[in-house]
Structures are given as C-alpha cells and as structure tokens.
Design a protein around this motif. Structure first.
Motif, short mmCIF file in Angstrom:
data_model
loop_
_atom_site.label_atom_id
_atom_site.label_comp_id
_atom_site.label_asym_id
_atom_site.label_seq_id
_atom_site.Cartn_x
_atom_site.Cartn_y
_atom_site.Cartn_z
N UNK A 1 -33.75 3.46 -33.04
CA UNK A 1 -33.11 4.15 -34.20
C UNK A 1 -31.32 3.48 -34.54
N UNK A 2 -31.49 4.05 -33.63
CA UNK A 2 -29.34 4.01 -33.63
C UNK A 2 -28.85 2.89 -34.36
N UNK B 1 -36.45 1.52 -38.58
CA UNK B 1 -37.18 2.67 -38.73
C UNK B 1 -38.21 2.90 -38.46
N UNK B 2 -39.13 4.11 -38.64
CA UNK B 2 -40.54 4.25 -38.21
C UNK B 2 -41.05 4.04 -39.74
N UNK C 1 -45.60 4.75 -33.17
CA UNK C 1 -44.84 4.22 -34.24
C UNK C 1 -45.23 2.94 -34.49
N UNK C 2 -45.04 2.18 -35.57
CA UNK C 2 -44.90 1.11 -36.19
C UNK C 2 -43.43 0.59 -36.84
N UNK C 3 -42.38 0.59 -35.89
CA UNK C 3 -40.90 0.09 -35.84
C UNK C 3 -39.80 -0.98 -36.72
N UNK C 4 -39.68 -0.65 -37.66
CA UNK C 4 -39.51 -2.53 -38.27
C UNK C 4 -37.14 -2.25 -38.41
N UNK C 5 -37.12 -3.55 -38.30
CA UNK C 5 -35.35 -3.54 -39.11
C UNK C 5 -35.32 -5.11 -39.85
#
Length: 144
Positions: free
Chosen positions: A113-114, A118-119, A138-142
């Motif tokens: 996240x830093x 984002x979740x 969680x699925x996290x994406x950027x």
C-alpha cells in the motif's frame, strides 16, 4: 530461502511439504524472471516477475517476493519491490496484480500500500492459516 517460507504455510498458497526442486520450479517456472538481493555474497531476498495472464491480459504482470528471515526489517522487500516495479515498467506492463495476499501478512500489505497498491477485492476465508485458521486473502492492484 524459499523452503522455510513455504514450509511455514502462512503466506504462500503452496503445499507446506513442497520439496526443494518443486519450490525452485514454482519460483523459476515458465515466464518467471527471477531476481535476488544480495550483500557481500549473501542472498537476502528474491523476487520474480511474470505476466499475470496471457493473450489480451498480458499487459498486467504479477510478482512474488521472499526475504530471508535474517534480512527482515532491513529494507530488502522494499528494494526488491522498487526493482521489480522498474523492470515491469521497462518491459511495458501497464499494471501489476497480486492475486492472493494473505490478510495476516500485514507487513507485506503495508509495504504494497505504501508503494501504490490498492486492495481491490477480498476473498473471504480463502486461506487456511496454520495458527489463525481461516483468514481472508486480498487481490491487490496498481496501474503502472
């Protein structure tokens, strides 16, 4: 380094009895490009980068990270993430997705996240944590 992390069974969705050869195959297989962080000849961590899917979704990449237990808290994961994100951008990827981040892996979640992740979804009770029982993933994406 992979063995102890995989055998602990608290962050990766792989069999906890995975063999050395199976762990290396998992980390290096197919389209994975692997990287290591080292200092003075000692390996401190490793990461891989690969397309998350093929075809019309191959512009989204995936990555995995493992830090040596002796190197935790020394910025190794951040250095690997910075490197992998730069490699992903240089390779022309438009986004990076982490498919399965165990919710109890709070240090990794904070780091991601830093660094702009984002979740975007949560899979309820999708992981059998050896101490905490059923926990979310969680699925996290950027976008890159």
């Amino acid at each position: 380094m992979l063995g102890p992390v995989f055998h602990a069974g608290d962050t990766y969705a792989v069999p906890t009895d995975i063999t050395r050869d199976q762990a290396l195959d998992y980390w290096l297989r197919g389209s994975h490009t692997a990287f290591v962080a080292e200092e003075g000849g000692q390996i401190l961590g490793t990461a891989y980068l690969c397309p998350n899917h093929k075809g019309n979704a191959d512009h989204v990449c995936n990555a995995g990270f493992v830090t040596s237990p002796d190197a935790r808290g020394k910025g190794v994961a951040q250095a690997l993430l910075t490197h992998v994100l730069a490699q992903a951008r240089a390779a022309g990827y438009g986004a990076m997705q982490f498919n399965f981040v165990v919710s109890t892996n709070t240090g990794a979640i904070r780091l991601w996240q830093r660094n702009g992740f984002q979740i975007i979804g949560t899979l309820p009770k999708a992981f059998r944590h050896p101490q905490a029982g059923l926990v979310d993933a969680h699925v996290m994406y950027q976008l890159l």
